[in-house]
Scaffold this motif. Structure first.
Motif, PDB file in Angstrom:
ATOM      1  N   LEU A 145     -21.129  48.295 -32.169  1.00  0.00           N
ATOM      2  CA  LEU A 145     -21.852  48.543 -33.425  1.00  0.00           C
ATOM      3  C   LEU A 145     -22.407  47.275 -34.057  1.00  0.00           C
ATOM      4  O   LEU A 145     -23.429  47.325 -34.748  1.00  0.00           O
ATOM      5  N   PHE A 146     -21.730  46.161 -33.820  1.00  0.00           N
ATOM      6  CA  PHE A 146     -22.085  44.929 -34.513  1.00  0.00           C
ATOM      7  C   PHE A 146     -22.272  43.780 -33.529  1.00  0.00           C
ATOM      8  O   PHE A 146     -21.606  43.716 -32.492  1.00  0.00           O
ATOM      9  N   GLU A 147     -23.168  42.869 -33.875  1.00  0.00           N
ATOM     10  CA  GLU A 147     -23.327  41.639 -33.099  1.00  0.00           C
ATOM     11  C   GLU A 147     -22.064  40.794 -33.246  1.00  0.00           C
ATOM     12  O   GLU A 147     -21.464  40.755 -34.332  1.00  0.00           O
ATOM     13  N   PRO A 148     -21.635  40.129 -32.177  1.00  0.00           N
ATOM     14  CA  PRO A 148     -20.449  39.271 -32.313  1.00  0.00           C
ATOM     15  C   PRO A 148     -20.711  38.093 -33.235  1.00  0.00           C
ATOM     16  O   PRO A 148     -21.852  37.649 -33.399  1.00  0.00           O
ATOM     17  N   SER A 149     -19.658  37.588 -33.853  1.00  0.00           N
ATOM     18  CA  SER A 149     -19.727  36.387 -34.683  1.00  0.00           C
ATOM     19  C   SER A 149     -19.099  35.223 -33.921  1.00  0.00           C
ATOM     20  O   SER A 149     -18.288  35.433 -33.018  1.00  0.00           O
ATOM     21  N   VAL A 150     -19.475  34.019 -34.295  1.00  0.00           N
ATOM     22  CA  VAL A 150     -18.933  32.812 -33.668  1.00  0.00           C
ATOM     23  C   VAL A 150     -18.258  31.957 -34.732  1.00  0.00           C
ATOM     24  O   VAL A 150     -18.863  31.650 -35.764  1.00  0.00           O
ATOM     25  N   THR A 151     -17.005  31.619 -34.504  1.00  0.00           N
ATOM     26  CA  THR A 151     -16.273  30.721 -35.388  1.00  0.00           C
ATOM     27  C   THR A 151     -16.434  29.299 -34.876  1.00  0.00           C
ATOM     28  O   THR A 151     -16.393  29.048 -33.667  1.00  0.00           O
ATOM     29  N   PHE A 196     -18.890  39.617 -49.441  1.00  0.00           N
ATOM     30  CA  PHE A 196     -20.052  38.982 -48.807  1.00  0.00           C
ATOM     31  C   PHE A 196     -19.828  37.477 -48.729  1.00  0.00           C
ATOM     32  O   PHE A 196     -19.398  36.837 -49.675  1.00  0.00           O
ATOM     33  N   GLY A 197     -20.154  36.901 -47.575  1.00  0.00           N
ATOM     34  CA  GLY A 197     -19.955  35.473 -47.366  1.00  0.00           C
ATOM     35  C   GLY A 197     -18.665  35.141 -46.654  1.00  0.00           C
ATOM     36  O   GLY A 197     -18.419  33.981 -46.329  1.00  0.00           O
ATOM     37  N   PHE A 198     -17.833  36.143 -46.396  1.00  0.00           N
ATOM     38  CA  PHE A 198     -16.556  35.930 -45.714  1.00  0.00           C
ATOM     39  C   PHE A 198     -16.554  36.618 -44.354  1.00  0.00           C
ATOM     40  O   PHE A 198     -17.043  37.735 -44.203  1.00  0.00           O
ATOM     41  N   THR A 199     -15.938  35.965 -43.389  1.00  0.00           N
ATOM     42  CA  THR A 199     -15.509  36.558 -42.124  1.00  0.00           C
ATOM     43  C   THR A 199     -16.554  37.496 -41.511  1.00  0.00           C
ATOM     44  O   THR A 199     -16.298  38.656 -41.240  1.00  0.00           O
ATOM     45  N   THR A 213     -16.907  30.737 -40.135  1.00  0.00           N
ATOM     46  CA  THR A 213     -17.806  31.633 -39.413  1.00  0.00           C
ATOM     47  C   THR A 213     -19.083  31.856 -40.197  1.00  0.00           C
ATOM     48  O   THR A 213     -20.176  31.814 -39.651  1.00  0.00           O
ATOM     49  N   GLU A 214     -18.948  32.096 -41.481  1.00  0.00           N
ATOM     50  CA  GLU A 214     -20.089  32.432 -42.331  1.00  0.00           C
ATOM     51  C   GLU A 214     -20.743  31.194 -42.947  1.00  0.00           C
ATOM     52  O   GLU A 214     -20.152  30.120 -43.012  1.00  0.00           O
TER      53      GLU A 214
END
Length: 324
Positions: A264-270, A199-202, A149-150
């Protein structure tokens, strides 16, 4: 120049210049490897490795270029073997995946079960690591796939395809003041110590961006790469947890409250990716589709031919990603 010599220098480089470990991994003798490397250097007229006595100390500038080409050759050799295996027995082989703890622990188990049921004679190898380690493992051919993801800029040498969107949950002890609110704000969260991902994870970057946009400074008191570790320290009262929503199990985590953090947060994409020069066997295409059903073989083959960046984004612009 022999293929075996190229394999030896490549493997030595992968084993941090430790010839003894290389010999053990290849089931051969240390003197034999050293002799073949010397013969190759004599033939080429350059040193691939610098030495101090009998020990290899570093890769020379010429060696860096030679090893880069040797790596390409070794990957082509593996592709030839894969092609032959596909035609001789398309249900046997091996599949290796590099990913993070969150993917391995919370997302992949049902996929792995389905895959094993369909391909019982394919051996699976899971490698967990940081995004940088994952990118390196996939880029150098140690693994077939990378799932991450990251830090996707680290994966520029790979074909990276979107699999699903996900967001976060706020984890609280049952008696926490925020547990009484039906809808929380970032200002509410920022009042308390926070336990979350390193930082840098998930998707950690999305968390930091959200607070920064609101002009807030989160009180991050503890970080870990493992959601189970984060939950442990929330239980100890160290702070409130912010984890991937998929990492909360209502049955196992019934001593915690999970509040939806999607607003609260923008979605992440895996994404899942592989080398552009990879040969994907039939069961590899099936694994991709089991993990992300919209990634059909036809779409994956189109992705092979896309340039990274805008062209790749356009290919997947019409695809509806599921939420996890």
């Amino acid at each position: 120049m022999k293929l075996q010599q190229l394999r030896y220098i490549w493997e030595v480089a992968q084993h941090d210049l430790n010839v003894s470990q290389t010999a053990q991994s290849l089931y051969t003798s240390q003197p034999g490897i050293s002799k073949q490397i010397r013969q190759l250097e004599d033939e080429l007229g350059v040193e691939i490795f610098s030495r101090s006595g009998k020990h290899l100390t570093r890769i020379t500038p010429a060696g860096q270029s030679i090893l880069s080409t040797a790596g390409e050759i070794m990957r082509k050799v593996e592709s030839i073997r894969a092609v032959a295996s596909e035609f001789s027995d398309n249900k046997r082989g091996s599949l290796s995946v590099a990913t993070t703890h969150t993917q391995c622990r919370y997302v992949l188990p049902p996929v792995i079960r389905q895959f094993i049921d369909r391909y019982p004679d394919v051996s699976l190898h899971m490698h967990q690591g940081t995004p940088m380690q994952i990118a390196e493992l996939a880029a150098n051919g140690t693994t077939d796939f990378a799932i991450a993801t990251e830090a996707l800029d680290l994966f520029s040498d790979l074909v990276m395809m979107p699999c699903y969107r996900w967001n976060r949950a706020i984890l609280l002890p049952l008696d926490h003041p925020l547990a009484q609110l039906s809808r929380i704000t970032l200002e509410d969260v920022a009042q308390f110590p926070i336990v979350t991902y390193t930082f840098g994870f998930t998707g950690r970057s999305k968390l930091d961006e959200a607070f920064a946009k609101q002009g807030l400074t989160p009180k991050v008191v503890f970080t870990a790469s493992d959601a189970d570790v984060i939950k442990t320290y929330v239980r100890l009262g160290l702070g409130i947890g912010i984890v991937a929503k998929m990492a909360f199990d209502p049955a196992r985590d019934d001593d915690l409250v999970a509040l939806d953090g999607s607003h609260l947060f923008e979605p992440s994409v895996t994404r899942i990716g592989f080398r552009r020069d990879a040969y994907l066997r039939g069961f590899m295409y099936d694994f991709i589709e089991m993990f992300a059903p919209h990634l059909s073989r036809e779409l994956v083959e189109e992705a092979f031919n896309c340039r990274p960046g805008q062209e790749m984004e356009e290919l997947f612009s019409h695809v509806h990603l599921p939420d996890h």
